[in-house]
Design a protein around this motif. Structure first.
Motif, short mmCIF file in Angstrom:
data_model
loop_
_atom_site.label_atom_id
_atom_site.label_comp_id
_atom_site.label_asym_id
_atom_site.label_seq_id
_atom_site.Cartn_x
_atom_site.Cartn_y
_atom_site.Cartn_z
N MET A 213 -3.49 4.49 -3.61
CA MET A 213 -3.38 4.71 -5.05
C MET A 213 -2.26 5.69 -5.37
SD MET A 213 -6.93 6.82 -5.37
CE MET A 213 -6.88 8.48 -6.02
N THR A 214 -1.81 5.66 -6.64
CA THR A 214 -0.68 6.50 -7.01
C THR A 214 -1.10 7.86 -7.56
OG1 THR A 214 -0.55 5.60 -9.26
CG2 THR A 214 0.71 4.46 -7.55
N HIS B 86 0.47 -11.31 -1.45
CA HIS B 86 -0.31 -12.54 -1.60
C HIS B 86 -1.20 -12.52 -2.85
CE1 HIS B 86 0.63 -14.15 2.43
NE2 HIS B 86 0.61 -12.88 2.83
N LEU B 87 -1.17 -11.44 -3.61
CA LEU B 87 -2.08 -11.28 -4.74
C LEU B 87 -1.35 -11.40 -6.07
CD1 LEU B 87 -4.15 -8.21 -3.43
CD2 LEU B 87 -4.69 -10.63 -3.21
N ASP B 88 -2.05 -11.98 -7.04
CA ASP B 88 -1.54 -12.10 -8.41
C ASP B 88 -2.49 -11.34 -9.32
OD1 ASP B 88 -0.52 -12.74 -10.86
OD2 ASP B 88 -0.98 -14.89 -10.74
N ILE B 89 -2.07 -10.15 -9.77
CA ILE B 89 -2.96 -9.31 -10.59
C ILE B 89 -2.77 -9.55 -12.09
CG2 ILE B 89 -3.09 -7.53 -8.80
CD1 ILE B 89 -1.18 -5.85 -10.60
N ARG B 90 -1.94 -10.50 -12.46
CA ARG B 90 -1.70 -10.73 -13.88
C ARG B 90 -2.98 -11.01 -14.68
NH1 ARG B 90 2.96 -15.13 -13.57
NH2 ARG B 90 1.62 -15.72 -11.82
N PRO B 91 -3.96 -11.76 -14.11
CA PRO B 91 -5.20 -11.97 -14.88
C PRO B 91 -6.00 -10.69 -15.16
CG PRO B 91 -5.00 -13.62 -13.15
CD PRO B 91 -3.95 -12.58 -12.89
N LEU B 92 -5.68 -9.60 -14.44
CA LEU B 92 -6.41 -8.34 -14.61
C LEU B 92 -5.77 -7.44 -15.67
CD1 LEU B 92 -6.95 -7.42 -10.84
CD2 LEU B 92 -8.45 -8.79 -12.32
N ALA C 216 -0.39 -3.76 -5.27
CA ALA C 216 0.19 -4.73 -6.19
C ALA C 216 0.37 -4.13 -7.58
CB ALA C 216 -0.70 -5.98 -6.27
N GLY C 217 -0.60 -3.31 -8.00
CA GLY C 217 -0.48 -2.62 -9.28
C GLY C 217 0.69 -1.65 -9.28
N ALA C 218 0.81 -0.87 -8.22
CA ALA C 218 1.92 0.08 -8.12
C ALA C 218 3.26 -0.65 -8.10
CB ALA C 218 1.76 0.94 -6.86
N ASN C 219 3.32 -1.79 -7.41
CA ASN C 219 4.55 -2.57 -7.36
C ASN C 219 4.93 -3.11 -8.74
OD1 ASN C 219 4.67 -2.16 -4.61
ND2 ASN C 219 3.83 -4.15 -4.06
N ALA C 220 3.91 -3.26 -9.60
CA ALA C 220 4.16 -3.72 -10.97
C ALA C 220 4.45 -2.56 -11.92
CB ALA C 220 2.97 -4.53 -11.47
N GLY C 221 4.55 -1.35 -11.38
CA GLY C 221 4.87 -0.19 -12.19
C GLY C 221 3.69 0.51 -12.81
N LEU C 222 2.48 0.22 -12.31
CA LEU C 222 1.27 0.81 -12.88
C LEU C 222 0.86 2.07 -12.13
CD1 LEU C 222 -0.89 -2.43 -13.29
CD2 LEU C 222 0.65 -1.41 -14.97
N GLN C 223 0.24 2.99 -12.85
CA GLN C 223 -0.45 4.12 -12.22
C GLN C 223 -1.83 3.62 -11.79
OE1 GLN C 223 0.45 7.35 -11.55
NE2 GLN C 223 2.55 6.87 -12.19
N THR C 224 -2.22 3.91 -10.56
CA THR C 224 -3.47 3.37 -10.05
C THR C 224 -4.36 4.48 -9.48
OG1 THR C 224 -2.54 3.00 -7.84
CG2 THR C 224 -2.34 1.20 -9.43
N ALA C 225 -5.67 4.21 -9.51
CA ALA C 225 -6.65 5.13 -8.95
C ALA C 225 -7.85 4.32 -8.47
CB ALA C 225 -7.08 6.17 -9.98
#
Length: 228
Positions: A63-64, A219-225, A26-35
């Motif tokens: 992860m990206t 199914h996830l909403d990561i905006r609060p994070l 979900a983070g990657a789909n939002a354009g974030l680098q993830t680990a």
């Protein structure tokens, strides 16, 4: 430095890794680098590169950032038993300070979203006087709680949330993961948890035999994070 969260579960086998992989996606789909980091894992398989754990490999896949396996899973133990017992059998000592050092290295690697996945429940022992819950305390990271939706989940979730708060850490959000098919009074249990857990519900993961974390990310909403 991006946002870091410790992913805890209400028990073992509640889908922490599965949900973590979905959160990373979900983070990657939002354009974030993830680990991600899986500091300690038991039930590892022998490979030509050493002991590898399927949960840690799934996090590496989701992860990206490209990191070496040993940085994602610094403590890999072969027996599929409680980590502190597996460590005794392997003649190893599980060190919170060493785990924290590895986590800080990943946290400083440039990712926007870093997940540190626990093992078992909140009070998983690492030794006679140490627990894995000391790791997020040392790193001062908020916690995401994965609730395995099954009979008894309300009690487990509320007790875990209380322990997290007593340890001085904020509960940043929680995910309801249906680990079994056909839970009785599922909606009522979910509504009770929403009313009683002091954190936003990040998503409800329906039961599926396919267990595709890429689909679950929808199914996830990561905006609060994320930062406002």
């Amino acid at each position: 430095m991006g946002r870091t969260y410790f992913v805890a579960g209400t028990d073992t086998e509640v889908g922490k890794t599965f949900v973590s992989a979905a959160l990373l996606t979900a983070g990657a789909n939002a354009g974030l680098q993830t680990a991600a980091v899986k500091p300690v894992a038991s039930g590892c398989a022998r490979t030509e590169e050493g002991l590898h754990n399927e949960d840690a490999l799934l996090l590496l896949e989701a992860m990206t950032l490209h990191l070496p396996y040993q940085q994602v899973n610094p403590f890999a133990l072969e027996p599929a038993i409680a980590p502190h017992i597996a460590a005794i059998e392997a003649g190893k000592q599980l060190s919170v300070s060493r785990m924290a050092g590895v986590c800080r290295g990943v946290m400083s690697a440039g990712a926007d979203l870093v997940l540190i996945e626990g093992a078992g429940g909140w009070r998983t022992p690492l030794g006679p006087r140490s627990f894995l819950s000391q790791l997020p305390r040392e790193l001062n990271t908020p916690v995401i709680l994965v609730v395995g939706m099954r009979l008894g989940c309300i009690n487990h979730a509320l007790l875990t949330a209380e322990a997290i708060r007593r340890d001085g850490l904020p509960l940043a959000g929680w995910v309801a993961n249906f680990v079994r098919e056909g839970m009785t009074h599922a909606e009522e249990n979910l509504a009770t948890l929403e009313a009683l857990l002091p954190a936003p519900l990040l998503g409800v993961v329906p039961y599926s035999e396919e267990r595709d974390y890429r689909e679950v990310a929808k199914h996830l909403d990561i905006r609060p994070l994320l930062p406002n």
